[in-house]
Design an enzyme around this catalytic site. Structure first.
Site, PDB file in Angstrom:
ATOM      1  N   ASP A   1      23.717 -18.707 -27.194  1.00 32.45           N
ATOM      2  CA  ASP A   1      23.444 -20.003 -26.569  1.00 32.45           C
ATOM      3  C   ASP A   1      21.945 -20.191 -26.336  1.00 32.45           C
ATOM      4  OD1 ASP A   1      24.592 -22.398 -25.138  1.00 32.45           O
ATOM      5  OD2 ASP A   1      23.390 -21.525 -23.518  1.00 32.45           O
TER       6      ASP A   1
ATOM      7  N   GLU B   1      25.552  -1.579 -35.530  1.00 37.47           N
ATOM      8  CA  GLU B   1      26.426  -0.427 -35.273  1.00 37.47           C
ATOM      9  C   GLU B   1      27.889  -0.807 -35.455  1.00 37.47           C
ATOM     10  OE1 GLU B   1      25.837   1.293 -31.370  1.00 37.47           O
ATOM     11  OE2 GLU B   1      23.677   0.884 -31.530  1.00 37.47           O
TER      12      GLU B   1
HETATM   13  C1  NOJ Z   1      23.964 -25.210 -25.173  1.00 35.52           C
HETATM   14  C2  NOJ Z   1      25.437 -25.397 -25.027  1.00 35.52           C
HETATM   15  O1  NOJ Z   1      25.992 -25.724 -26.284  1.00 35.52           O
HETATM   16  C3  NOJ Z   1      25.626 -26.466 -23.984  1.00 35.52           C
HETATM   17  O2  NOJ Z   1      26.966 -26.882 -23.912  1.00 35.52           O
HETATM   18  C4  NOJ Z   1      25.126 -25.948 -22.667  1.00 35.52           C
HETATM   19  O3  NOJ Z   1      25.196 -26.981 -21.709  1.00 35.52           O
HETATM   20  C5  NOJ Z   1      23.683 -25.467 -22.761  1.00 35.52           C
HETATM   21  N1  NOJ Z   1      23.421 -24.689 -23.939  1.00 35.52           N
HETATM   22  C6  NOJ Z   1      23.324 -24.617 -21.565  1.00 35.52           C
HETATM   23  O4  NOJ Z   1      23.991 -23.393 -21.630  1.00 35.52           O
END
Ligand code: NOJ
Length: 525
Positions: free
Chosen positions: A206, A248
């Site tokens: 993310d 790994e």
């Molecule tokens: C990107 C994610 O796809 C989104 O849904 C989220 O709100 C933000 N990152 C923060 O984690």
């Protein structure tokens, strides 16, 4: 089950079809209105029938759900609304028996304010070092330490009763971690191991370009290079460490890397870093032949020198659903211009989305399908008092938020709540049942049938590179192996090139056997 486990190939991620499961809205197994792991397990046969190679699950961890689970309180526990860790392990194993791999979502930039580290930090413990705490500016520290803005609107700083401020690039309930601290690195490598040990095949990262910050936390000055928190060079060392862990286990990464600079983007895909990253330039590209062609060419050109496969994305849980977007006057996507009440023509949008499905599934690389795209779901209007996405409130009510693409799926046309389960946590709009999977399954002209057929026939393109064919203005035409893809975005119907058979079309040909506007076809050359 008792069937032999299908052999899985190590290079699967180079050409996989990966289905994104937003668990909360996929299927509700226990009838409480929230999707859960029991619901996913019950629908694994549907996913196998669709033919996907892997499932990417949005965060399923313990979370107060202030940002749909991207506010993680414990990366090693499943949120009780979704199920248990034992169920997750069963799900991973059952999917694997059907030949489907699992990708989990790791959120390195921030944690929930309920995470034990942040709770300890609030009591003034040494855990403060794991975050970005600073005194404020101004005579009494009443001003935030710098001018950074939250991605969700408003300042990126919140002040605590003790007078200090902490940084959050997203909601205040999502404090940013300090990636200069070795314990933060160590913890994430341990979390990766935890999930690889449980049989996951991959990890989606993310906000992958955001975790590293300039330690001085300077004000943001437009054009400042390097940027104080986007795409900092220190990150590459972090991901090299992650790659060593993944290697790994034979695990793979897909990074959420939003960067307009293709050269900077490609750095994340060097052979000792991430395997893949989402292709947002393709996802946000308007439905326009020349622009799509440029986007495809640029994508392939930026990936080729580093040997990384491209990915093709039309939608995800953050952006406006494809059929709605493609039915608008402006068919591109931009967070900055999202507004309530943008008119759309869903018949047109659906026609284009069908053609776009064949286009993306014919391209070389991996393809992501967001749940409900295979049903042709439109973006839903959510009543104002039911919107949960923090983007809405933090924009001062201007941004409609992202809930419109997160509405619980319709499974069975004749069942209450279209077969989702209990009363859905987000309301399903009127007419939602007409998109139900059971109805589409038996309809040869449905979006579901198109996706199933396309995924079944996609191996005709093999792993061959793409060669463009001469085509009139507004028409995209290319071959790979002995298959050919033609997409017509122009008014005049397009004649079909020589072929031995027609594999699949997104809509009917005209009476003269030509390809009408906003239609795609796959041919055996
Ligand atoms: C990107 C994610 O796809 C989104 O849904 C989220 O709100 C933000 N990152 C923060 O984690």
């Amino acid at each position: 089950m008792g069937q032999p486990t299908p052999a899985l190939n190590d290079d699967w991620w180079r050409s996989a079809v990966i289905y994104q499961v937003y668990v909360r809205s996929f299927a509700d197994g226990d009838g409480d209105g929230t999707g859960d792991l029991a619901g996913v397990r019950a629908r694994l046969p549907y996913l196998a029938e669709l033919g996907v190679d892997a499932l990417w699950f949005n965060p399923w961890y313990l979370s107060p759900m202030k940002d749909g689970g991207y506010d993680v309180a414990d990366y090693r526990a499943i949120d009780p609304a979704f199920g248990t860790l034992a169920e997750a392990e069963k799900l991973i194993a059952e999917a694997r028996e059907l030949g489907i791999r699992t990708i989990v979502d790791i959120v390195p930039n921030h944690v929930s304010d309920q995470h034990p580290w942040f709770r300890a930090a609030l009591t003034g413990g040494p855990e403060r070092e794991l975050f970005h705490f600073r005194p404020g500016r101004g005579e009494h520290g009443e001003l935030p330490p710098n001018d950074w803005r939250s991605e969700f609107g408003g300042p990126a700083w919140t002040r605590l009763p003790d007078g200090d401020w902490y940084l959050h690039l997203f909601a205040p309930e999502q404090p940013d971690l300090n990636w200069a601290h070795p314990a933060v690195r160590q913890e994430h490598e341990d979390i990766l191991r935890f999930w690889f040990e449980r049989g996951v095949a991959g990890v989606r990262i993310d906000s992958a370009a955001l975790p590293a910050k300039d330690p001085r936390l300077p004000d943001f000055t437009a054009g400042r290079d390097p940027h104080p928190y986007v795409d900092r060079d220190e990150l590459h060392d972090v991901y090299r460490g992650w790659r060593a862990v993944a290697d790994e286990y034979g695990g793979v990464f897909v990074g959420e890397v939003w960067l307009p600079d293709t050269e900077r983007f490609a750095r994340y895909l060097r052979p000792d870093e991430l395997h893949t990253a989402f292709n947002f330039s393709f996802m946000t590209c308007p439905w326009h032949a020349a622009r799509l062609r440029t986007s495809i060419e640029d994508t392939l050109a930026e990936h080729a020198p580093i040997g990384a496969p491209a990915t093709w994305v039309l939608c995800n849980h953050d952006v406006t659903r494809t059929v709605t977007r493609y039915g608008r006057a402006d068919t591109g996507f931009d967070f900055a211009t999202k507004a309530f009440g943008t008119p759309t023509d869903l018949t047109l949008g659906t026609r284009r989305a069908r053609a776009a499905a064949l286009l993306s599934l014919a391209l070389p690389g991996a393809v992501y399908v967001y749940q409900g795209e295979e049903l042709g779901l439109p973006e839903a209007d959510i009543p104002l008092d039911r919107i949960e996405d923090p983007m809405h409130a933090r924009s001062g009510g201007v941004d409609p938020g992202r809930d419109g693409c997160r509405v619980p799926l319709p499974w069975t046309a004749g069942a209450p709540h279209a077969g989702f389960g209990g009363e859905p946590w987000l309301p399903q709009p009127a007419g939602w049942a007409s998109y139900a999977a059971d109805r589409q399954e038996t309809d040869p002209g449905s979006m579901l049938t198109l996706y199933r057929e396309a995924i079944r026939l996609r191996p005709a393109f093999g792993d061959a590179p793409l060669t463009w064919l001469p085509a009139p203005d507004g028409v995209l035409a290319f071959t790979r192996a002995d298959a050919l893809c033609l997409v017509n975005l122009a008014d005049p119907p397009a004649g079909l090139p020589a072929h031995t058979s027609l594999l699949l079309a997104s809509g009917p040909l005209d009476p003269d056997g030509r390809l009408p506007k906003d239609t795609a076809v796959w041919l055996r050359a």
